[in-house]
Design a protein around this motif. Sequence first.
Motif, PDB file in Angstrom:
ATOM      1  N   ASP A 142       0.901  -1.322   0.152  1.00  0.00           N
ATOM      2  CA  ASP A 142      -0.039  -0.166   0.230  1.00  0.00           C
ATOM      3  C   ASP A 142       0.951   1.204  -0.089  1.00  0.00           C
ATOM      4  O   ASP A 142       0.647   2.225  -0.761  1.00  0.00           O
ATOM      5  CB  ASP A 142      -0.858  -0.217   1.188  1.00  0.00           C
ATOM      6  N   PHE A 194       2.581   2.052  -3.508  1.00  0.00           N
ATOM      7  CA  PHE A 194       1.675   2.355  -4.423  1.00  0.00           C
ATOM      8  C   PHE A 194       1.264   3.985  -4.028  1.00  0.00           C
ATOM      9  O   PHE A 194       1.154   4.704  -4.888  1.00  0.00           O
ATOM     10  CB  PHE A 194       0.551   1.586  -4.722  1.00  0.00           C
ATOM     11  N   ILE A 195       0.843   4.297  -2.839  1.00  0.00           N
ATOM     12  CA  ILE A 195       0.419   5.508  -2.297  1.00  0.00           C
ATOM     13  C   ILE A 195       1.416   6.652  -2.440  1.00  0.00           C
ATOM     14  O   ILE A 195       1.177   7.862  -2.874  1.00  0.00           O
ATOM     15  CB  ILE A 195      -0.179   5.236  -0.959  1.00  0.00           C
ATOM     16  N   SER A 248      -2.836   8.660   4.142  1.00  0.00           N
ATOM     17  CA  SER A 248      -2.961   7.078   4.472  1.00  0.00           C
ATOM     18  C   SER A 248      -2.338   6.802   5.712  1.00  0.00           C
ATOM     19  O   SER A 248      -2.277   5.914   6.499  1.00  0.00           O
ATOM     20  CB  SER A 248      -2.284   6.268   3.175  1.00  0.00           C
ATOM     21  N   ASN A 300      -3.314  -7.987  -2.948  1.00  0.00           N
ATOM     22  CA  ASN A 300      -3.316  -6.585  -2.803  1.00  0.00           C
ATOM     23  C   ASN A 300      -2.110  -5.773  -3.660  1.00  0.00           C
ATOM     24  O   ASN A 300      -2.467  -4.730  -4.193  1.00  0.00           O
ATOM     25  CB  ASN A 300      -2.432  -6.409  -1.557  1.00  0.00           C
ATOM     26  N   ASN A 307      -3.818  -2.923  -5.977  1.00  0.00           N
ATOM     27  CA  ASN A 307      -3.359  -1.590  -5.945  1.00  0.00           C
ATOM     28  C   ASN A 307      -3.085  -1.187  -7.318  1.00  0.00           C
ATOM     29  O   ASN A 307      -3.401   0.200  -7.969  1.00  0.00           O
ATOM     30  CB  ASN A 307      -2.205  -1.604  -5.188  1.00  0.00           C
ATOM     31  N   TRP A 308      -2.551  -2.021  -8.171  1.00  0.00           N
ATOM     32  CA  TRP A 308      -1.887  -1.549  -9.427  1.00  0.00           C
ATOM     33  C   TRP A 308      -3.170  -1.368 -10.257  1.00  0.00           C
ATOM     34  O   TRP A 308      -3.278  -0.527 -11.134  1.00  0.00           O
ATOM     35  CB  TRP A 308      -1.306  -2.919 -10.049  1.00  0.00           C
ATOM     36  N   VAL A 334      -5.450   1.982  -8.046  1.00  0.00           N
ATOM     37  CA  VAL A 334      -4.958   3.194  -7.845  1.00  0.00           C
ATOM     38  C   VAL A 334      -4.701   3.941  -9.083  1.00  0.00           C
ATOM     39  O   VAL A 334      -4.819   5.270  -9.331  1.00  0.00           O
ATOM     40  CB  VAL A 334      -3.542   2.931  -7.214  1.00  0.00           C
ATOM     41  N   LEU A 373      -6.173   7.266  -4.319  1.00  0.00           N
ATOM     42  CA  LEU A 373      -5.682   6.860  -2.769  1.00  0.00           C
ATOM     43  C   LEU A 373      -6.822   5.881  -2.244  1.00  0.00           C
ATOM     44  O   LEU A 373      -6.856   4.978  -1.607  1.00  0.00           O
ATOM     45  CB  LEU A 373      -6.112   8.268  -1.810  1.00  0.00           C
ATOM     46  N   SER A 406      -6.498   2.307  -3.212  1.00  0.00           N
ATOM     47  CA  SER A 406      -5.745   1.692  -2.229  1.00  0.00           C
ATOM     48  C   SER A 406      -6.499   0.944  -1.175  1.00  0.00           C
ATOM     49  O   SER A 406      -6.477   0.059  -0.776  1.00  0.00           O
ATOM     50  CB  SER A 406      -4.460   2.351  -1.802  1.00  0.00           C
ATOM     51  N   SER A 411      -8.683  -1.827  -2.452  1.00  0.00           N
ATOM     52  CA  SER A 411      -7.968  -2.893  -2.473  1.00  0.00           C
ATOM     53  C   SER A 411      -7.519  -3.770  -1.357  1.00  0.00           C
ATOM     54  O   SER A 411      -7.730  -4.880  -1.186  1.00  0.00           O
ATOM     55  CB  SER A 411      -6.396  -2.458  -3.247  1.00  0.00           C
ATOM     56  N   SER A 412      -7.470  -2.781  -0.115  1.00  0.00           N
ATOM     57  CA  SER A 412      -7.299  -3.616   1.066  1.00  0.00           C
ATOM     58  C   SER A 412      -8.807  -4.371   1.405  1.00  0.00           C
ATOM     59  O   SER A 412      -8.682  -5.222   2.011  1.00  0.00           O
ATOM     60  CB  SER A 412      -6.892  -2.457   2.215  1.00  0.00           C
TER      61      SER A 412
END
Length: 465
Positions: free
Chosen positions: A40, A43-44, A55, A180, A184-185, A188, A199, A202, A205-206
């Motif tokens: 996370d 990516f963030i 985040s 994950n 994220n890919w 995001v 944001l 992400s 995704s979690s």
Amino acid sequence: MQQTHTLQTPSWGQELRATLGLAVPLAATNLLQMLIHAVDVVFIARLGDQPLAASSLAIAIFGLTVWAMTGLIGACAPLIAAERGRKLHSVREVRRTVRMGMWAALGFGLVGMAVCFGGEALLLASGQDPKIAAMAGDFLAILSWAMIPMVLAGVFRIFVAALGKPGYATAITLLALGTNVLGNWALVFGNLGLPALGLMGSALSSVITALAMLIAYVFVIRRDRSLRRYRIFGRWWRPEWTRLKQIMVIGTPIALTVMAEAGLFSGAALLMGRIGETELAAHTLALNLAALAFQIPFGTAQAATIRVGYHHGAGDRIAAGRAGWVAIGIGTGFMTTTALAMLLMPTMLLWVYIDPAAPANAALVAFALQYLTLAAIFQLADGVQAVAAGALRGLQDTRVPMWIAIFSYWVPGFGCAIGLGFYTALEGTGVWIGLATGLFFAAAGLLWRWSQRDALGLTRYETAA
């Protein structure tokens, strides 16, 4: 506790093999869980400083809440292990424990969600920038839906590990890591034809990752014959008030202990932020390396709870003691290795995060090297306190260890951090001396209680007539 059957006490070598058989996959699972959170951040961070700051604040609230909930349902581990050691009606009793663990996960998961929904208000009350607090609040509004699946998955992880199949937990967490990364890919940055949610992508995704873990555990438990026989999903709505009370009595002190320790390190970050930005950044790097190393004794502590709990249920005082000392030896041995690495090659370890040779990082590296020296010193204490606490949980002894931990972390620990950090020239180094002091006090107190377990009546058993 009444001893209901006789088992042969395992030798030191047998206990070592049994403990390692649990500790290795559980430690691997913990390390993979850390990587899930690291994904996370990776990516963030590409979205910019503000999303990363938002985040970080959001995850601080969410993470502390999840850790507390996980500590609470952690009471299931010694209860399941003791029932297996006792053997009498173990299938029915284990089922009751898991069922009520699921109830606790659902009930307190809703409480955790409420905390997350109030995240923006909490951040504003703590004096955070309103724009960052608003972003964090939106992030938490989505992330909160991962709370119940994550805590429920924690119950099932305890179940499969206590039943001697911790490898399932490792495999499922590896699956979650891949989920994950892909989530994220895709979410995001808007890959695979999906919208770029930034944001919020992400956070989503979690949630998907947490649900994937939960579904995987349900699938495995239903497919594996040795796990399916416990029928933990049958009539899950039936209350077992006595068992739920046991979980609360044992688990609440664990949750409070987790919050006390997490609060110490969160408080240390706030202190470092008041000292300086570079000191805070160096603190974060050093603490990340220490946290990575801690996952091994943490996994060993989880194994200690199960092994000690099993022998405790069987009423075998010698075997319970042997299991605890073996686990403490494993944890101490590993932390000795990581301490030496931090002392002998700290610059090499920093390459994981930054380029130590870059001139722009000179001040950051100088502070980080100071903190890593202190991290090396408290590695042993950190390992001992974690595993000793795990062994005591196997004896279902959590209330007094909670008070030992709270006192150690917040009186000598945080007290020294404030005193040395702000009233001497040590500054950041003083804060780290405070962290080490708290851990050494906790290690000494918990190790003393473990060594005095028989004298304190924690292993008093009656032989069945």
